[in-house]
Design an enzyme around this catalytic site. Structure first.
Site, PDB file in Angstrom:
ATOM      1  N   TYR A  49       0.874  -1.184   0.000  1.00  0.00           N
ATOM      2  CA  TYR A  49       0.000   0.000   0.000  1.00  0.00           C
ATOM      3  C   TYR A  49       0.905   1.226   0.000  1.00  0.00           C
ATOM      4  O   TYR A  49       2.080   1.146  -0.375  1.00  0.00           O
ATOM      5  CB  TYR A  49      -0.901  -0.129   1.258  1.00  0.00           C
ATOM      6  N   ARG A 102      -5.381  10.740 -10.903  1.00  0.00           N
ATOM      7  CA  ARG A 102      -4.686  11.442  -9.817  1.00  0.00           C
ATOM      8  C   ARG A 102      -4.286  10.415  -8.766  1.00  0.00           C
ATOM      9  O   ARG A 102      -4.893  10.298  -7.712  1.00  0.00           O
ATOM     10  CB  ARG A 102      -5.624  12.506  -9.222  1.00  0.00           C
ATOM     11  N   LYS A 120      -5.592  -0.875  -2.470  1.00  0.00           N
ATOM     12  CA  LYS A 120      -6.668  -0.462  -1.549  1.00  0.00           C
ATOM     13  C   LYS A 120      -7.566  -1.640  -1.182  1.00  0.00           C
ATOM     14  O   LYS A 120      -8.032  -1.745  -0.048  1.00  0.00           O
ATOM     15  CB  LYS A 120      -7.542   0.615  -2.214  1.00  0.00           C
ATOM     16  N   GLU A 191     -11.749   5.949  -6.165  1.00  0.00           N
ATOM     17  CA  GLU A 191     -10.397   6.202  -5.668  1.00  0.00           C
ATOM     18  C   GLU A 191      -9.551   6.946  -6.687  1.00  0.00           C
ATOM     19  O   GLU A 191      -9.461   6.555  -7.854  1.00  0.00           O
ATOM     20  CB  GLU A 191      -9.732   4.853  -5.353  1.00  0.00           C
ATOM     21  N   ASP A 192      -8.926   8.009  -6.216  1.00  0.00           N
ATOM     22  CA  ASP A 192      -7.900   8.714  -6.998  1.00  0.00           C
ATOM     23  C   ASP A 192      -8.377   9.193  -8.376  1.00  0.00           C
ATOM     24  O   ASP A 192      -7.655   9.078  -9.371  1.00  0.00           O
ATOM     25  CB  ASP A 192      -6.623   7.868  -7.085  1.00  0.00           C
ATOM     26  N   ASP A 214     -13.193   7.863  -1.558  1.00  0.00           N
ATOM     27  CA  ASP A 214     -12.224   7.690  -0.472  1.00  0.00           C
ATOM     28  C   ASP A 214     -11.401   8.954  -0.240  1.00  0.00           C
ATOM     29  O   ASP A 214     -11.084   9.285   0.905  1.00  0.00           O
ATOM     30  CB  ASP A 214     -11.305   6.528  -0.844  1.00  0.00           C
ATOM     31  N   ASP A 215     -11.056   9.649  -1.299  1.00  0.00           N
ATOM     32  CA  ASP A 215     -10.166  10.808  -1.167  1.00  0.00           C
ATOM     33  C   ASP A 215     -10.888  12.029  -0.624  1.00  0.00           C
ATOM     34  O   ASP A 215     -10.278  12.898  -0.017  1.00  0.00           O
ATOM     35  CB  ASP A 215      -9.525  11.127  -2.519  1.00  0.00           C
ATOM     36  N   ASN A 355       0.467  12.356   0.034  1.00  0.00           N
ATOM     37  CA  ASN A 355       1.090  11.052  -0.204  1.00  0.00           C
ATOM     38  C   ASN A 355       1.737  11.007  -1.581  1.00  0.00           C
ATOM     39  O   ASN A 355       1.309  11.735  -2.462  1.00  0.00           O
ATOM     40  CB  ASN A 355       0.018   9.954  -0.155  1.00  0.00           C
TER      41      ASN A 355
HETATM   42  O1  LIG Z   1      -3.789   5.903  -0.661  1.00  0.00           O
HETATM   43  C1  LIG Z   1      -3.502   6.529   0.369  1.00  0.00           C
HETATM   44  O2  LIG Z   1      -2.570   6.219   1.096  1.00  0.00           O
HETATM   45  C2  LIG Z   1      -4.379   7.667   0.779  1.00  0.00           C
HETATM   46  C3  LIG Z   1      -5.125   8.192  -0.373  1.00  0.00           C
HETATM   47  O3  LIG Z   1      -6.231   7.783  -0.639  1.00  0.00           O
HETATM   48  C4  LIG Z   1      -4.443   9.112  -1.294  1.00  0.00           C
HETATM   49  O4  LIG Z   1      -3.394   9.666  -0.965  1.00  0.00           O
HETATM   50  O5  LIG Z   1      -4.944   9.258  -2.412  1.00  0.00           O
HETATM   51 MG   LIG Z   2      -6.578   7.951  -2.737  1.00  0.00          MG
END
Ligand SMILES: O=C([O-])CC(=O)C(=O)O
Ligand SMILES: [Mg+2]
Length: 520
Positions: A49, A102, A120, A191-192, A214-215, A355
């Protein structure tokens, strides 16, 4: 067995080597992989991760791996349902989907984004005990605007510019409809996605689908939990805080909105008054009423305050109690910014959340030293603890959404809830903030150690599932008592591995799986 595997893992030279070792193990000996992951979550997580997964996504097309997820490519539009139906598992409860635009703070990684969905999804098992065969990573390949990838002969994604507008929306919509048709009940984690799509898609689907971003929402939840925990250490209330966000994207404004909701629900303010506790800086400077052409999601936070060009003047002018970094600008919290925060506050709250580690606004050491150890610190990616001369250890907190999204998702799945309202993220944040012990707070930890994430999740699952049922959003699972029974005091002494076996009883007979994992 796990001891031997752990030794083999430790012998691998680089984080990426370890990532590849773990991927091979997952492919060749699935049950051993999960046993290792569940028994040694804290040690293994950084390799499967954040932060290693970021590097894996960047080099995805060059790695000696085969994908574990499903690509749905824009060129295959019209056949998504067939592709889903051809998936080896026929009962899926959780989908993590990205379009790769992203990835963490690394930008557009196109089809390499699959790595983030694969990473994830592991958390659903590692942190909340959802059976891995019920989980599916998906990457929507709609092209990429990353020139380097487009020019790379090894690139495995579609060699075209990203779809935009209606063509893009049609792909996402076909995916959602096909998924709903295929599975009677499924949770979707977005996600992202880039800002310009993340907010829109969340607005479009949040009430018609059991989903969350999630973001925006996961990060908001864990950050609010960290802030509430920090306030237990400062002995002050949310009402007394001023939050300055460096970065005004999905993570930042998501957190701001959840803080505003908390101030509304728990402190009697209006939502607008709640938002007045949150200030944002974007690449142009302070977001304020005198600015023109602000993006839609920033408007609610454009307060009537004088414009400030840079962070240090904003800190001096606004006198924040908390500084939250969501900018993906490495080093943005410079020594003078940290010192200013230390002058303004007895216990300054400094959260460099970007991150992976290379994008963090400051390191733990910088924040700790710059505030003479008074900082209340949390970062998105992990940092090493600091040992002082007297042998006292101070720990950095990792404020990663991994603490909360698996539990919230698991509760959604258990109750087959229709959709996930914003209050859920507030409830989960409050519950998590109260699980941190005073001893942990003293050591700098704002959450229980990640080693205990399984116990944390069990409590969060119970809190959220109960809320879903009470609100009539979801149905009571047949064995609801066993879900609530999981809401026991922390650290009951059971290992995550045992708890994992136990958690399988959360599922009805329909969801029992065969194969090597069934015996676990
Ligand atoms: O993935 C991770 O560690 C946290 C997150 O969702 C991101 O930074 O996009
Ligand atoms: Mg993310």
């Amino acid at each position: 067995m796990t001891t031997m595997l752990l030794q083999q893992l430790r012998a691998r030279a680089t984080p990426l080597d370890k990532y590849l070792f773990l991927r091979d193990l997952q492919r060749d000996a699935e049950d051993q992989f999960y046993q290792l992951l569940l028994r040694h979550t804290e040690e293994i997580l950084p390799y499967v991760y954040t932060p290693t997964v970021g590097e894996a996504c960047q080099r995805y097309s060059h790695l000696p791996i085969s994908t574990r997820g499903l690509y749905l490519r824009a060129t295959e539009a019209g056949s998504f349902l067939d592709k889903l139906r051809a998936w080896p598992q026929q009962i899926i409860r959780v989908v993590v989907v990205t379009d790769g635009e992203r990835i963490l703070g690394l930008g557009d990684l196109g089809a390499g984004g699959m790595g983030i969905s694969e990473g994830k999804i592991l958390l659903y098992t590692a942190a909340a005990g959802v059976h891995p065969h019920l989980c599916m990573p998906v990457c929507l390949d709609v092209g990429t605007n990353n020139q380097q990838l487009l020019a790379d002969p090894a690139y495995k994604g579609l060699r075209q510019k990203r779809l935009t507008g209606q063509a893009y929306d049609d792909v996402v919509d076909e995916f959602v409809r096909a998924l709903q048709q295929w599975q009677p009940y499924v949770l979707v984690q977005f996600e992202d996605f880039a800002n310009h799509n993340a907010f829109r898609l969340l607005e479009r689907y949040r009430e018609q689908l059991c989903c969350f971003n999630d973001d925006i929402q996961g990060t908001a939840c864990i950050t609010l939990a960290g802030l509430l925990s920090a306030l237990r250490a400062t002995g002050t209330s949310l009402l007394q805080q001023r939050f300055l966000f460096y970065g005004a994207g999905e993570a930042g404004t998501g957190i701001g909105e959840l803080i505003a909701l908390a101030l509304q629900e728990r402190h009697g303010l209006t939502r607008e008054q709640g938002r007045e506790h949150c200030f944002f800086m974007d690449s142009q400077g302070l977001v304020c009423a005198s600015r023109n052409n602000l993006q839609h999601h920033k408007l609610p936070f454009a307060h009537d305050v004088p414009f400030q060009r840079d962070l240090i003047s904003a800190v001096r002018h606004l006198r924040p109690t908390a500084l939250i970094g969501v900018s993906t600008i490495h080093g943005a919290f410079s020594a003078d910014v940290i010192q200013e925060m230390a002058q303004l506050n007895d216990r300054p709250i400094i959260f460099p959340l970007s991150n992976p580690t290379s994008m963090a606004e400051c390191t733990f050491k910088e924040a700790f030293r710059g505030t003479a150890g008074r900082v209340l610190f949390a970062s998105g990616s992990p940092f090493q603890p600091i040992t002082l001369r007297r042998g006292v250890v101070h720990y950095p907190t990792q404020s990663n959404n991994a603490y909360v999204f698996p539990a919230i998702g698991h509760a959604a799945v258990l109750t087959a809830c229709s959709h996930i309202p914003e209050e859920v993220f507030l409830l989960a944040a409050e519950a998590l903030a109260h699980m941190t012990t005073l001893e942990e707070l003293d050591q700098g930890l704002l959450f229980p150690r990640f080693t205990h994430v399984f116990d944390v999740s069990a409590e969060l699952v119970a809190v959220v599932a109960q809320y879903m049922v009470q609100q009539g959003l979801g149905k009571q699972p047949a064995d609801f008592e066993s879900v609530l029974a999981a809401e026991q005091p922390l650290r009951a002494g059971r290992t995550a591995w045992e708890a994992y076996g136990r958690s399988k009883m959360f599922y009805g007979p329909d969801d029992s799986t065969s194969g090597p994992l069934a015996k676990l």
